[in-house]
Design an enzyme around this catalytic site. Structure first.
Site, short mmCIF file in Angstrom:
data_model
loop_
_atom_site.label_atom_id
_atom_site.label_comp_id
_atom_site.label_asym_id
_atom_site.label_seq_id
_atom_site.Cartn_x
_atom_site.Cartn_y
_atom_site.Cartn_z
N PHE A 47 20.63 24.96 23.31
CA PHE A 47 20.09 26.03 22.45
C PHE A 47 20.84 27.36 22.59
O PHE A 47 20.71 28.23 21.74
CB PHE A 47 18.60 26.26 22.76
CG PHE A 47 18.36 27.07 24.02
CD1 PHE A 47 18.47 28.46 24.01
CD2 PHE A 47 18.04 26.46 25.22
CE1 PHE A 47 18.28 29.20 25.17
CE2 PHE A 47 17.84 27.19 26.38
CZ PHE A 47 17.97 28.57 26.35
N LYS A 76 24.22 16.43 17.03
CA LYS A 76 22.78 16.53 17.30
C LYS A 76 22.53 17.94 17.81
O LYS A 76 22.79 18.27 18.97
CB LYS A 76 22.39 15.49 18.37
CG LYS A 76 20.96 15.02 18.33
CD LYS A 76 19.92 16.09 18.54
CE LYS A 76 19.67 16.44 19.97
NZ LYS A 76 18.74 17.58 20.15
N GLU A 136 16.99 21.13 19.08
CA GLU A 136 15.82 21.22 18.21
C GLU A 136 15.23 22.64 18.21
O GLU A 136 14.46 22.99 17.33
CB GLU A 136 14.76 20.18 18.60
CG GLU A 136 14.14 20.34 19.98
CD GLU A 136 14.99 19.77 21.13
OE1 GLU A 136 16.22 19.63 20.95
OE2 GLU A 136 14.42 19.50 22.19
N SER A 151 21.67 21.02 30.21
CA SER A 151 21.30 21.14 31.62
C SER A 151 21.90 19.98 32.42
O SER A 151 22.20 18.91 31.87
CB SER A 151 19.78 21.12 31.75
OG SER A 151 19.30 19.89 31.25
N CYS A 206 25.86 29.68 30.43
CA CYS A 206 26.26 28.88 31.59
C CYS A 206 27.34 29.61 32.38
O CYS A 206 27.70 29.19 33.46
CB CYS A 206 26.76 27.52 31.15
SG CYS A 206 28.24 27.64 30.16
#
Ligand code: NAD
Length: 485
Positions: free
Chosen positions: A150, A174, A177, A227, A282
């Site tokens: 995200f 993908k 969401e 993650s 990150c």
């Protein structure tokens, strides 16, 4: 709901998912409802894979110089719609508009790199014995998938889209969401740029669709960013199904500050590194190791942190759960004896009471056993650990299971070199708080921050998205026959 429900993008068309399950898409900026996202199922994925398979022969047989023309046009479309894309990114992710603009500019840089691929992938040729030539060329893999997190709704998808597609693959993306809107806009721009139908497809969803991607027999390669917990699941599942995989995970990046560091520059860099994108990078600084007496620099870091105001130059964190998680890390550190020098808990932004904000937080006298010293917090928080020697600092940095990035702040070149060679991190900075390699240098960490060979961007990604064809040719009869040919 501000926007129409999010749709999948299959074979060049926006289509409803077959699955009727949806999730709400909520803006972290102020809590307003943006849209809904479908939780697609394996049938939806199948449709996308079939479209990609159908498109692959024509797309992969175009010369790469022709394929990259799409990305020259895509770049100008990104420039044209930069403000619109950035605004969408801010709405769905919560980062500031300045950060979103920088994110789209990075997409442009990534696209520029892809347009240079024809210059980089020319193969090798050698006359290996009289009249006999060996040559190598990079062949695309086929249908590939990219699963993204995200925190960079536009940039991380563009770590993979331009390179994988320019190299001749057809892709299933993908999106996260939590932030599916930018990806829809990217699909529309790729279509406008002239990308043939089926070459790029989006299947929205969550765990179910990720698992279906890892299991699908017609998907050749999977790239994942997210993650460490999920990176491990995806890497294991995809490779156990004999796919090529690269999975980038979480991080706990250490900045080592030496007493001779330039105070103002260091303080500004540390504060910016820990708070940029509300700490949801990150590459964010999460722990600072002060070697010796760096009290004056810590005072300046606190002053810099106090200039960072939620809702002004600090964006929101992604949702309520993230806010609660970050605040509980801070409270636990306080209970265990650390000192909160700047406290970002209970931040409120006037007029955006339903937004999810955490203010910049500086925690001093953290010990290496505390959770704030060891775990990824993913919020605008820096945990300061004090040591007496550089070797103690290196030992702490080396002990953390991640290995995305590390930095040192010093004016001593020899010491910087020593720490650079001993830090266990894939990306290292000297007097740089966020040592993201710019293109064409590749992006990727070490240890539990990345599983798989090579890096996800830059030249290194060429090896991931292609396979080598080695040909041996002999046309003239005088070459004769020997044991090698
Ligand atoms: P996440 O791991 O929760 O989600 C990433 C993707 O995996 C999403 O598309 C999600 O739908 C899917 N997913 C979530 N749970 C799953 C499960 N159990 N099984 C299969 N799929 C699942 O990560 P996030 O919260 O979206 O992103 C934040 C994390 O990503 C942080 O840890 C951050 O450090 C990391 N990250 C790493 C890099 C890097 O380059 N190393 C870059 C960006 C973000």
């Amino acid at each position: 709901m501000k926007y129409n429900p999010v749709q999948n993008f299959i074979n060049g068309q926006f289509v409803n998912a077959k699955s009727k399950n949806t999730l709400a898409v909520i803006s972290p900026v102020d809590g307003h409802s943006l849209s809904t996202v479908p939780l697609s199922n394996a049938d939806d994925l199948n449709d996308a894979v079939q479209a990609a398979q159908k498109a692959f022969p024509a797309w992969s047989s175009l010369p790469i110089k022709e394929r990259v023309q799409v990305f020259f046009r895509f770049k100008t479309l990104l420039e044209r719609d930069l403000q619109e894309l950035a605004a969408l990114c801010t709405e769905e992710n919560g980062k500031t508009m300045a950060e979103s603009i920088a994110e789209i500019e990075k997409c442009i840089e990534l696209t520029e790199f892809a347009t240079s691929l024809p210059q980089l992938i020319s193969g090798e040729i050698l006359e290996v014995s009289k009249g006999v030539e060996c040559r190598t060329e990079h062949a695309p893999l086929g249908v590939v998938a990219s699963i993204v997190p995200f925190n960079f709704p536009a940039m991380v998808p563009n770590w993979t889209i331009p390179n994988a597609i320019a190299l001749g693959n057809c892709m299933i993306l993908k999106p996260s969401e939590k932030v599916p809107l930018c990806c829809g806009k990217i699909a529309a721009l790729l279509k406008e740029a002239g990308l043939p139908d089926g070459v790029f497809n989006i299947v929205n969803g969550d765990v179910e669709i990720v698992e279906a991607i890892c299991d699908h027999p017609k998907i050749e390669a999977v790239s994942f960013v997210g993650s460490t917990k999920v990176a491990k699941i995806v890497y294991k599942r995809a490779t156990s199904n004999y796919k090529r995989a690269i999975a980038l995970g979480g991080a706990k990046n250490h900045l080592m500050v030496l007493p001779d560091a330039i105070p103002d520059m260091t303080a500004q860099n540390v504060a910016a590194s820990m708070s940029g994108c509300a700490g949801q990078r990150c590459m964010a600084a999460s722990a600072m190791i002060g070697v010796g007496n760096v009290d004056a620099i810590i005072d300046k870091i606190c002053n810099e942190a106090r200039k960072i105001i939620p809702g002004e130059n600090l964006g929101a964190v992604i949702n309520k759960e993230a806010k609660e998680r970050i605040e509980s890390y801070i409270s636990e550190a306080e209970e265990k004896g650390a000192k909160i020098l700047v406290d970002g808990r209970n931040a409120k932004v006037k007029g955006k009471e339903n937004g999810t904000y955490v203010g910049p937080t500086v925690i001093d006298f953290v010990t290496p056993d505390m959770r704030v010293a060891k775990e990824e917090i993913f919020g605008p928080v820096i945990s300061i650990i004090r040591t007496n020697t550089v070797d103690e600092a290196i030992k702490i940095e080396n002990a953390n299971p991640y290995g995305n990035a590390a930095s040192v702040f010093t004016q001593n070149g020899g010491m910087a070199r020593y720490i650079m060679s001993h830090a266990s991190a894939g990306m290292f900075g000297v007097n740089v708080g966020v040592p993201v390699p710019r293109e064409p240098f590749s992006f990727g960490g070490w240890n539990e921050s990345k599983f798989g060979v090579g890096d996800i961007t830059g030249k290194s990604s060429i090896e991931f998205w292609t396979k080598l064809k080695k040909s041996t040719t002999k046309w003239n009869p005088e070459a004769g026959i020997n044991w090698m040919s």
